[in-house]
Design an enzyme around this catalytic site. Structure first.
Site, PDB file in Angstrom:
ATOM      1  N   ARG A 104      18.265   4.371   0.888  1.00  0.00           N
ATOM      2  CA  ARG A 104      18.704   3.272   1.754  1.00  0.00           C
ATOM      3  C   ARG A 104      19.833   2.519   1.069  1.00  0.00           C
ATOM      4  O   ARG A 104      19.719   2.158  -0.090  1.00  0.00           O
ATOM      5  CB  ARG A 104      17.573   2.261   1.969  1.00  0.00           C
ATOM      6  CG  ARG A 104      16.476   2.726   2.805  1.00  0.00           C
ATOM      7  CD  ARG A 104      15.655   1.578   3.363  1.00  0.00           C
ATOM      8  NE  ARG A 104      15.200   0.579   2.406  1.00  0.00           N
ATOM      9  CZ  ARG A 104      14.497  -0.487   2.750  1.00  0.00           C
ATOM     10  NH1 ARG A 104      14.185  -0.691   4.029  1.00  0.00           N
ATOM     11  NH2 ARG A 104      14.094  -1.343   1.847  1.00  0.00           N
ATOM     12  N   THR A 108      22.933  -2.713   3.829  1.00  0.00           N
ATOM     13  CA  THR A 108      22.844  -2.487   5.279  1.00  0.00           C
ATOM     14  C   THR A 108      21.468  -1.971   5.688  1.00  0.00           C
ATOM     15  O   THR A 108      21.119  -1.995   6.859  1.00  0.00           O
ATOM     16  CB  THR A 108      23.874  -1.434   5.730  1.00  0.00           C
ATOM     17  OG1 THR A 108      23.534  -0.187   5.073  1.00  0.00           O
ATOM     18  CG2 THR A 108      25.289  -1.827   5.352  1.00  0.00           C
ATOM     19  N   ASP A 200       8.621  -1.020  -4.352  1.00  0.00           N
ATOM     20  CA  ASP A 200       9.505   0.145  -4.186  1.00  0.00           C
ATOM     21  C   ASP A 200       8.747   1.397  -4.646  1.00  0.00           C
ATOM     22  O   ASP A 200       8.448   1.562  -5.835  1.00  0.00           O
ATOM     23  CB  ASP A 200      10.775  -0.047  -5.023  1.00  0.00           C
ATOM     24  CG  ASP A 200      11.782   1.050  -4.748  1.00  0.00           C
ATOM     25  OD1 ASP A 200      12.893   0.746  -4.320  1.00  0.00           O
ATOM     26  OD2 ASP A 200      11.438   2.242  -4.957  1.00  0.00           O
ATOM     27  N   ASP A 203      10.428   3.621  -7.390  1.00  0.00           N
ATOM     28  CA  ASP A 203      10.406   2.979  -8.715  1.00  0.00           C
ATOM     29  C   ASP A 203       9.002   3.011  -9.307  1.00  0.00           C
ATOM     30  O   ASP A 203       8.842   3.201 -10.522  1.00  0.00           O
ATOM     31  CB  ASP A 203      10.886   1.529  -8.606  1.00  0.00           C
ATOM     32  CG  ASP A 203      12.399   1.445  -8.448  1.00  0.00           C
ATOM     33  OD1 ASP A 203      13.085   2.445  -8.747  1.00  0.00           O
ATOM     34  OD2 ASP A 203      12.886   0.386  -8.025  1.00  0.00           O
TER      35      ASP A 203
HETATM   36  C1  PRP Z   1      12.355   4.344   0.264  1.00  0.00           C
HETATM   37  C2  PRP Z   1      11.222   5.145   0.856  1.00  0.00           C
HETATM   38  C3  PRP Z   1      11.823   5.632   2.146  1.00  0.00           C
HETATM   39  C4  PRP Z   1      12.711   4.483   2.557  1.00  0.00           C
HETATM   40  C5  PRP Z   1      12.020   3.694   3.635  1.00  0.00           C
HETATM   41  O1  PRP Z   1      13.280   5.176  -0.339  1.00  0.00           O
HETATM   42  O2  PRP Z   1      10.745   6.164   0.008  1.00  0.00           O
HETATM   43  O3  PRP Z   1      12.577   6.816   2.004  1.00  0.00           O
HETATM   44  O4  PRP Z   1      12.885   3.668   1.396  1.00  0.00           O
HETATM   45  O5  PRP Z   1      12.830   2.722   4.157  1.00  0.00           O
HETATM   46  P1  PRP Z   1      13.341   2.751   5.667  1.00  0.00           P
HETATM   47  O6  PRP Z   1      12.165   3.095   6.522  1.00  0.00           O
HETATM   48  O7  PRP Z   1      13.845   1.354   5.887  1.00  0.00           O
HETATM   49  O8  PRP Z   1      14.447   3.762   5.768  1.00  0.00           O
HETATM   50  P2  PRP Z   1      14.536   4.615  -1.177  1.00  0.00           P
HETATM   51  O9  PRP Z   1      15.693   4.369  -0.289  1.00  0.00           O
HETATM   52  O10 PRP Z   1      14.081   3.451  -2.008  1.00  0.00           O
HETATM   53  O11 PRP Z   1      14.926   5.859  -2.091  1.00  0.00           O
HETATM   54  P3  PRP Z   1      14.145   6.506  -3.323  1.00  0.00           P
HETATM   55  O12 PRP Z   1      12.958   7.268  -2.762  1.00  0.00           O
HETATM   56  O13 PRP Z   1      15.151   7.413  -3.913  1.00  0.00           O
HETATM   57  O14 PRP Z   1      13.710   5.403  -4.234  1.00  0.00           O
HETATM   58  N1  URA Z   2      11.040   1.336   0.530  1.00  0.00           N
HETATM   59  C1  URA Z   2      10.039   1.114  -0.369  1.00  0.00           C
HETATM   60  O1  URA Z   2       9.881   1.873  -1.331  1.00  0.00           O
HETATM   61  N2  URA Z   2       9.246   0.053  -0.160  1.00  0.00           N
HETATM   62  C2  URA Z   2       9.390  -0.785   0.885  1.00  0.00           C
HETATM   63  O2  URA Z   2       8.599  -1.751   1.012  1.00  0.00           O
HETATM   64  C3  URA Z   2      10.427  -0.539   1.788  1.00  0.00           C
HETATM   65  C4  URA Z   2      11.234   0.533   1.594  1.00  0.00           C
END
Ligand code: PRP
Ligand code: URA
Length: 209
Positions: A104, A108, A200, A203
């Site tokens: 994400r 935005t 997150d 993380d």
């Molecule tokens: C997190 C999660 C989803 C997304 C959800 O990933 O694992 O993929 O956010 O958010 P949304 O429903 O608003 O799209 P992130 O973007 O943090 O990436 P990562 O898994 O690489 O940490």
């Molecule tokens: N992605 C995450 O990992 N946690 C949240 O709460 C939202 C988006």
């Protein structure tokens, strides 16, 4: 309209409760992601078709059941979906695995795709897209768009925690996709994080914060 199944099993609720605690260790959190994914998968595969097979027990011949076709594929959304896929492969070890890389944009909240690699015969398979979090629903909807562009039609989406806003958006974007949710939370905060949530997911799985 698609079916949304919210898991009410006590084991799932208990394990998600531990995941939410901010002091839960990276190792325990990672193990729980895989365990809860496996439990949700148990429900998501409930309607897989069965076929009769003739077998011989140590005592007699009989008719047993096997999963018909066996054409399954798990597609984790990177990064955080990877550990869900590991849990699911414990239950369906012969499934193939595709990967979709998505993150994400922090300002935005729009999903950005950076990778997509699927089995050649993915369009013939029943697909289980997995990601621990469905917040705005943007990442899940974009990942499923990518699958549909490649001719894939039989798609399920599995997540551990969702916000109602995300599920509504995903249902609107993909009314043909069945959705399985470990826990439906209250809402998104002003930064697009799920409340109460677990923070997150990526993380916490990889210890990157
Ligand atoms: C997190 C999660 C989803 C997304 C959800 O990933 O694992 O993929 O956010 O958010 P949304 O429903 O608003 O799209 P992130 O973007 O943090 O990436 P990562 O898994 O690489 O940490
Ligand atoms: N992605 C995450 O990992 N946690 C949240 O709460 C939202 C988006």
């Amino acid at each position: 309209m698609n079916k949304v199944t919210i898991m009410d099993h006590p084991l799932i609720q208990h394990k998600i409760g531990i995941m939410r605690v901010k002091t839960t260790s990276t190792k325990e959190f990672r193990d729980l992601v895989a365990e809860v994914a496996m439990l949700i998968c148990y429900e998501a595969t409930r309607n897989l078709p069965l076929a009769d097979i003739e077998i011989e027990t140590p005592l007699t011949k009989t008719t047993a059941k096997e999963i018909a076709g066996k054409k399954l594929c798990v597609v984790p959304i990177l990064r955080a979906g990877l550990h869900m896929a590991d849990g699911i492969l414990n239950l369906i070890p012969n499934a193939k695995v595709g990967h979709i890389g998505m993150y994400r944009n922090e300002e935005t909240l729009e999903p950005v795709e950076y990778f997509c690699k699927l089995p050649k015969d993915a369009a013939e398979r029943e697909i289980f897209v997995v990601d621990p979090m469905c917040a705005t629903g943007g990442s899940a909807a974009a990942a499923i768009n990518q699958l549909k562009k490649r001719g894939i039609t039989k798609i399920h989406f599995l997540c551990l925690i969702a916000a109602p806003e995300g599920i509504e958006a995903l249902q609107k974007a993909h009314p043909d996709v069945d959705i399985y949710v470990g826990a439906m939370d209250e809402r998104l905060n002003e930064n697009g994080y799920i409340l109460p949530g677990l923070g997150d997911a990526g993380d916490r799985i990889y210890g990157t914060k």
